[in-house]
Design a protein around this motif. Structure first.
Motif, short mmCIF file in Angstrom:
data_model
loop_
_atom_site.label_atom_id
_atom_site.label_comp_id
_atom_site.label_asym_id
_atom_site.label_seq_id
_atom_site.Cartn_x
_atom_site.Cartn_y
_atom_site.Cartn_z
N PRO A 37 0.82 -1.22 0.00
CA PRO A 37 0.00 0.00 0.00
C PRO A 37 0.86 1.26 0.00
O PRO A 37 1.91 1.32 0.64
CB PRO A 37 -0.80 -0.12 1.30
CG PRO A 37 -0.83 -1.58 1.60
CD PRO A 37 0.50 -2.11 1.13
N TYR A 39 -0.93 4.14 0.62
CA TYR A 39 -1.75 4.93 1.55
C TYR A 39 -2.15 3.99 2.68
O TYR A 39 -2.66 2.90 2.43
CB TYR A 39 -3.02 5.48 0.87
CG TYR A 39 -2.80 5.99 -0.54
CD1 TYR A 39 -2.22 7.24 -0.77
CD2 TYR A 39 -3.18 5.23 -1.64
CE1 TYR A 39 -2.02 7.70 -2.06
CE2 TYR A 39 -3.00 5.68 -2.92
CZ TYR A 39 -2.41 6.92 -3.13
OH TYR A 39 -2.21 7.37 -4.41
N ARG A 40 -1.95 4.44 3.92
CA ARG A 40 -2.29 3.59 5.06
C ARG A 40 -3.52 4.08 5.81
O ARG A 40 -4.07 3.34 6.63
CB ARG A 40 -1.10 3.51 6.03
CG ARG A 40 0.11 2.81 5.44
CD ARG A 40 1.23 2.68 6.46
NE ARG A 40 2.40 2.00 5.92
CZ ARG A 40 3.52 1.78 6.60
NH1 ARG A 40 3.61 2.20 7.88
NH2 ARG A 40 4.54 1.16 6.04
N ASP A 41 -3.91 5.30 5.57
CA ASP A 41 -5.12 5.83 6.23
C ASP A 41 -5.67 6.97 5.38
O ASP A 41 -5.03 7.39 4.39
CB ASP A 41 -4.80 6.29 7.66
CG ASP A 41 -3.76 7.40 7.74
OD1 ASP A 41 -3.55 8.10 6.73
OD2 ASP A 41 -3.16 7.57 8.81
N TYR A 45 -4.32 9.55 1.75
CA TYR A 45 -4.99 9.89 0.50
C TYR A 45 -5.10 11.41 0.35
O TYR A 45 -4.88 11.96 -0.73
CB TYR A 45 -6.39 9.27 0.46
CG TYR A 45 -6.43 7.79 0.20
CD1 TYR A 45 -6.40 7.27 -1.09
CD2 TYR A 45 -6.52 6.88 1.26
CE1 TYR A 45 -6.46 5.91 -1.33
CE2 TYR A 45 -6.58 5.51 1.04
CZ TYR A 45 -6.55 5.03 -0.26
OH TYR A 45 -6.60 3.66 -0.50
N PRO A 70 -5.48 1.56 -3.35
CA PRO A 70 -4.64 1.29 -2.17
C PRO A 70 -3.15 1.15 -2.46
O PRO A 70 -2.33 1.63 -1.69
CB PRO A 70 -5.23 -0.01 -1.62
CG PRO A 70 -6.67 0.06 -2.00
CD PRO A 70 -6.68 0.69 -3.38
N ASN A 71 -2.78 0.49 -3.57
CA ASN A 71 -1.34 0.31 -3.82
C ASN A 71 -0.87 0.88 -5.16
O ASN A 71 0.24 0.60 -5.61
CB ASN A 71 -0.95 -1.17 -3.72
CG ASN A 71 -1.48 -2.00 -4.87
OD1 ASN A 71 -2.29 -1.54 -5.68
ND2 ASN A 71 -1.04 -3.24 -4.94
N LEU A 141 -13.61 -2.99 -4.46
CA LEU A 141 -13.56 -2.13 -3.28
C LEU A 141 -14.91 -1.49 -3.00
O LEU A 141 -15.23 -1.20 -1.85
CB LEU A 141 -12.50 -1.04 -3.47
CG LEU A 141 -11.06 -1.53 -3.64
CD1 LEU A 141 -10.15 -0.38 -4.03
CD2 LEU A 141 -10.57 -2.18 -2.34
N TRP A 148 -16.60 5.52 -4.23
CA TRP A 148 -15.17 5.66 -3.96
C TRP A 148 -14.83 7.15 -3.92
O TRP A 148 -15.02 7.86 -4.90
CB TRP A 148 -14.35 4.95 -5.03
CG TRP A 148 -12.87 4.89 -4.72
CD1 TRP A 148 -11.87 5.58 -5.34
CD2 TRP A 148 -12.24 4.08 -3.73
NE1 TRP A 148 -10.66 5.27 -4.80
CE2 TRP A 148 -10.85 4.34 -3.80
CE3 TRP A 148 -12.70 3.17 -2.78
CZ2 TRP A 148 -9.93 3.72 -2.96
CZ3 TRP A 148 -11.78 2.55 -1.94
CH2 TRP A 148 -10.41 2.82 -2.04
N TRP A 150 -11.83 8.68 -3.47
CA TRP A 150 -10.47 9.12 -3.77
C TRP A 150 -10.22 9.08 -5.26
O TRP A 150 -9.53 8.21 -5.78
CB TRP A 150 -9.46 8.25 -3.01
CG TRP A 150 -9.74 8.20 -1.55
CD1 TRP A 150 -10.20 7.14 -0.84
CD2 TRP A 150 -9.63 9.28 -0.62
NE1 TRP A 150 -10.38 7.46 0.47
CE2 TRP A 150 -10.01 8.79 0.64
CE3 TRP A 150 -9.23 10.61 -0.72
CZ2 TRP A 150 -10.03 9.57 1.78
CZ3 TRP A 150 -9.23 11.40 0.41
CH2 TRP A 150 -9.63 10.88 1.64
#
Length: 327
Positions: A37, A39-41, A45, A70-71, A141, A148, A150
C-alpha cells in the motif's frame, strides 16, 4: 500474468525511451514497491491529493481524470508544456518524503519509475475516463464508482464540485453538453457495459491510438532522439533482438568494405536497428568512435538532400531485417 501496465512489454527488453511532448495526453500509473500500500489511512490519500494539486499547478498540467487505489494510482493528464517527467519526479518524491516521515520508514515507496502511455485524445480519452472511474469497482472495493471518494469520478459525474486541480470541463466537450447535463451523460456512459482494456490496445509499448497517430508520434520521437543521439529504434520497441541484427548488419558491411556511402548507411542501421553504441558502430565499420558519429551525420545529411539514398537505406533495412526474420 494478466494484462496491465506492469506486464506490457515484458519480453526481456527495456521499453522505448519516454519523451515529453508539449500538448500531449498521457495515461500515467505508478504502483507501490512490492505491491504494498502507498496509503495507510485517509490522511495519506488527502496528503497525496495535496501534492498532486501542487504538481498540477507547478508544472502546468491539465489533470483530466484520476483515481487513487490502495497500492497504485492512475492519472489522465495533458501537458501543455513538456513537463511530465519533471512533474512525476516531484509528485513521487515529495509524497514519498511525507509518507516516510509520517510512518518512520525509509527507502523507496514506489516500484521503479512510473509507467506512461501517450494517448490519442479522439479515440481513447472518454474510454480512459471510464476505465479510471471503474478501477475501484473492478477491484471490488465498492459496488458503484460514486462510492469511492479518492478520485475524480464524483466531480466528473456532477455529484460534487471539482477540486481546483481537476480540469473537469473536458466532460462537457466530450458530450457537447451543459455542465448540468454533461455529468449525467458521463455517468450514464460509465454505467454502460464495456470491455475496454487499454493495456491490450497498446502499440509499440508506449502509444495508445490509431496507426496514423502512432506513426506521427514515432516520427516525432525519432527526430527528437536524433538531436539527442538516441538510437531511433528505442522509440518503437524491439521486435528483433539487437544482437542478432548487429551480426547481420556487420555481415552486410563486409560485403562492400570500400563503399563509403554504403558504410555510412550501415552505420545508421547499426544505431537504429541494433541499438549499437558509437564504439560498436566504429568497430563494425572500421572507424573510430568519432568517425562513426561523423559517418552517421554524413548519412543523414545526404539522405535529407537525396531521396534515392533514403530508398537505398530502407532497402538495406528490409534486407537486414528480412533476412534475419527468414533465418
Amino acid at each position: 500474468m494478466g494484462s496491465g501496465p506492469f506486464s506490457v512489454g515484458r519480453s526481456g527488453v527495456s521499453r522505448p525511451l519516454r519523451l515529453d511532448y508539449p500538448g500531449a495526453l498521457w495515461h500515467v500509473t505508478a504502483r507501490g514497491n512490492e505491491r504494498r500500500p502507498i496509503y495507510r489511512d485517509p490522511e495519506d490519500y488527502t496528503a497525496f491529493s495535496e501534492v498532486l494539486g501542487q504538481t498540477v499547478s507547478r508544472y502546468r498540467w491539465r489533470l483530466l481524470a484520476y483515481v487513487l487505489m490502495p497500492n497504485h494510482y492512475h492519472l489522465v493528464v495533458e501537458t501543455p508544456v513538456a513537463s511530465l517527467s519533471r512533474g512525476m519526479r516531484q509528485l513521487g518524491g515529495v509524497y514519498t518524503q511525507r509518507f516516510n516521515r509520517k510512518w518512520s520508514r525509509c527507502g523507496h515507496l514506489f516500484q521503479g519509475r512510473f509507467f506512461s502511455l501517450h494517448v490519442e485524445r479522439e479515440t481513447h480519452l472518454l474510454e480512459l475516463g471510464r476505465y479510471v472511474a471503474l478501477n475501484p469497482v473492478r477491484a471490488k472495493l465498492v459496488k458503484r464508482p460514486e462510492e469511492w471518494g479518492w478520485g475524480s469520478y464524483r466531480a466528473l459525474a456532477g455529484l460534487e464540485p471539482p477540486p481546483d486541480f481537476l480540469a473537469a470541463e473536458w466532460v462537457r466537450e466530450g458530450f457537447e453538453s451543459r455542465r448540468t447535463t454533461a455529468g449525467r451523460a458521463f455517468a450514464e456512459f460509465v454505467r454502460r457495459p464495456n470491455d475496454y482494456e487499454p493495456w491490450t490496445r497498446v502499440r509499440h509499448q508506449v502509444y495508445l491510438g490509431g496507426e496514423s497517430f502512432c506513426s506521427d508520434r514515432l516520427d516525432q520521437a525519432r527526430r527528437a532522439g536524433a538531436r539527442r543521439g538516441v538510437p531511433a529504434r528505442q522509440f518503437r520497441g524491439l521486435a528483433v533482438a539487437p544482437e542478432d541484427v548487429l551480426a547481420r548488419v556487420v555481415a552486410v558491411a563486409a560485403e562492400a568494405p570500400e563503399d563509403r556511402r554504403r558504410r555510412n548507411l550501415v552505420a545508421v542501421l547499426l544505431r537504429d536497428e541494433a541499438l549499437a553504441t558509437w564504439a560498436e558502430v566504429g568497430r563494425a565499420v572500421d572507424l573510430s568512435e568519432e568517425g562513426a558519429r561523423s559517418a552517421v551525420r554524413a548519412a543523414h545529411a545526404a539522405i535529407a538532400s537525396d531521396p534515392r539514398l533514403r530508398q537505398e537505406l530502407e532497402a538495406l533495412r528490409a534486407e537486414v531485417l528480412g533476412q534475419h526474420t527468414a533465418g
